[in-house]
Design an enzyme around this catalytic site. Structure first.
Site, short mmCIF file in Angstrom:
data_model
loop_
_atom_site.label_atom_id
_atom_site.label_comp_id
_atom_site.label_asym_id
_atom_site.label_seq_id
_atom_site.Cartn_x
_atom_site.Cartn_y
_atom_site.Cartn_z
N GLY A 171 3.47 14.35 -16.79
CA GLY A 171 2.90 13.75 -17.84
C GLY A 171 4.03 13.73 -19.05
O GLY A 171 4.94 14.01 -19.23
N ASN A 172 3.35 13.61 -20.34
CA ASN A 172 3.99 13.82 -21.58
C ASN A 172 2.94 14.31 -22.73
O ASN A 172 2.03 14.31 -22.33
CB ASN A 172 4.83 12.34 -22.04
CG ASN A 172 3.82 11.38 -22.09
OD1 ASN A 172 2.93 11.22 -22.87
ND2 ASN A 172 3.61 10.22 -21.20
N ARG A 173 3.55 14.08 -23.94
CA ARG A 173 2.77 14.97 -24.81
C ARG A 173 1.99 14.08 -25.74
O ARG A 173 1.41 14.34 -26.74
CB ARG A 173 3.94 15.67 -25.77
CG ARG A 173 4.74 16.81 -25.23
CD ARG A 173 5.84 17.09 -26.04
NE ARG A 173 6.75 18.08 -25.32
CZ ARG A 173 6.05 19.45 -25.14
NH1 ARG A 173 5.03 19.93 -25.48
NH2 ARG A 173 7.08 20.17 -24.43
#
Ligand code: PMT
Length: 413
Positions: free
Chosen positions: A221-223
């Protein structure tokens, strides 16, 4: 941050005689805090449940009950000592009339144009749109007379919010509870937005960070929190546009008045964005879409069996590049905006993406500083246009950035 939609709007809030009248005080207070100018009119029956003083205390304006008490005339050109006729003065200035709670009795009067109290007289004289939040006992609500009155009001373009199902004053549980103040405000915002500068436009916005499955319990995923994309969706909705929000998982509350399509992976986002583009005027891709995904996600949870683990990754579809191909074939939206989240060489990298993805505008997002980019409320961006123009913007709230982006999209239309 000020509420652009409600600020300085004149709202005539009618309160009729039901136990939910106490919630109208909260409603008046929230509207006032959002910057609206709220004039409250109570029916005689409403004063049995709550006093004009309660409303005057939260709106810091006079509240009205008496049809025959003349008021000060604040109309332009009025001379000192001139008086005004209250129902006409209240009706004249209103941008929106809300009746909350709206009893069966008041709904009947409104349906038949009975103007025997200050509120119903003011509604009859007001050209502004009307929003009603009915509240009554279930049997009164279900009665054919009430339903016929409602049908008449709806046919005249009156907007209705609620009633909800829940605990009623009678002690029973059923339909008839007034909607909560926040829901009434959300409905009021939609009514006010109808004449916004994006009315008649249809836009697609993407938000959040996609998740690419490694196994059934893990993902890459990412932020991204979704805040920037949601701010864009809210802003377009508040300006009158029809909005489809394609959102990867976020912790944000579901937006009111927006069609939300939830997705997880880049490939699901691609399918949802392309499906939503039919007939859309603009696409703004604020989502942080994974560029790579595990080539072969495991069907079972991967065990901790080895010291090292290698995941083979493969490219995900590039959504904006597919949209560019659509546009090259004479289809797709008139305006396409991308974002570029960069930690170095911001403008040079954004410029490459602007050209590669054949965008009209790219929002170069400096994500190397703590108050800008992922998961914060503010953003520092530079707008790069296809014609070579560069427009740096100062640090501002994401809502403000969103409105500027829509201002620029309007110019590109
Ligand atoms: O959600 P927040 O916490 O508020 O954070 C906001 C944000 C930082 C995520 C947002 O402002 C932002 O910059 N979004 C774009 C992030 C990004 O992934 O940029 P990129 O440089 O990797 O991609 C460039 C553009 O191509 C983006 O518009 C992206 O949506 C799009 N893209 C990317 C990959 C892909 N496979 N398909 C795409 O269409």
């Amino acid at each position: 941050m000020e509420d652009r939609l409600l600020k300085d709007k004149r709202i005539l809030l009618g309160v009729t005689g039901g136990v939910a009248a106490y919630k109208a005080v909260v409603l008046a207070s929230r509207l006032t805090q959002a910057g609206a100018i709220v004039d409250v009119v109570l029916t005689e029956a409403a004063t049995r449940f709550v006093t004009p003083l309660s409303f005057e205390s939260v709106t810091r304006r006079r509240a009205y009950v008496d049809m025959f008490e003349l008021g000060d005339n604040d109309r332009p050109g009025a001379r000192p000592g001139d008086v005004s006729i209250p129902h006409l003065a209240l009706a004249r200035g209103a941008d929106l009339v809300i009746i909350a709670p709206a009893t069966a009795n008041t709904l009947a009067k409104l349906a038949h144009g009975v103007a025997d109290n200050l509120l119903t007289a003011a509604v009859l004289a007001a050209p502004a749109p009307l929003l009603i939040a009915p509240a009554m006992e279930s049997h009164m609500w279900e009665h054919p007379a009430t339903q016929a009155n409602l049908a008449m009001l709806q046919a005249r373009g009156v907007t209705q919010i609620g009633p909800a199902t829940g605990h009623l004053a009678s002690g029973a549980t059923g339909v008839g509870r007034m909607s909560e103040p926040e829901e009434i405000i959300a409905a009021a915002r939609l009514v006010l937005a109808r004449h916004g500068d994006m009315a008649g436009r249809s836009v697609v916005v993407s938000a959040g960070g996609t998740r690419e499955a490694i196994d059934p319990v893990r993902f890459i995923g990412n932020r991204s929190s979704g805040k920037m994309g949601y701010a864009l969706a809210h802003a377009a909705r508040d300006r009158g546009a029809q909005v489809v929000l394609v959102a990867a998982p976020t912790a944000l509350p579901e937006p009111y008045g927006v069609r939300l399509v939830r997705v997880e992976s880049a490939s699901q986002m691609r399918d949802a964005v392309l499906a939503a583009l039919e007939g859309a005027d603009a696409l703004v891709m604020a989502a942080a879409v994974a560029d790579y995904r595990p080539l072969q996600p495991s069907e079972q949870k991967i065990k901790k069996a080895h010291e090292h683990l290698t995941l083979e990754l493969t490219r995900t579809p590039d959504i904006l590049e597919e949209v560019a191909a659509l546009r090259a074939a004479g289809r797709g939206p008139r305006v396409v905006v991308g974002f570029a989240a960069e930690t170095s060489d911001l403008l040079a990298n954004a410029q490459v993406k602007l050209q590669q993805k054949r965008l009209d505008l790219i929002v170069a997002n400096d994500v190397s500083v703590p108050d800008s980019g992922f998961a914060v409320d503010t953003n520092r961006v530079t707008l790069l246009y296809a014609d070579g123009t560069i427009e740096p913007l100062p640090l501002m709230y994401k809502e403000e950035v969103a409105h500027i982006i829509w201002d620029r999209v309007q110019r590109l239309w």
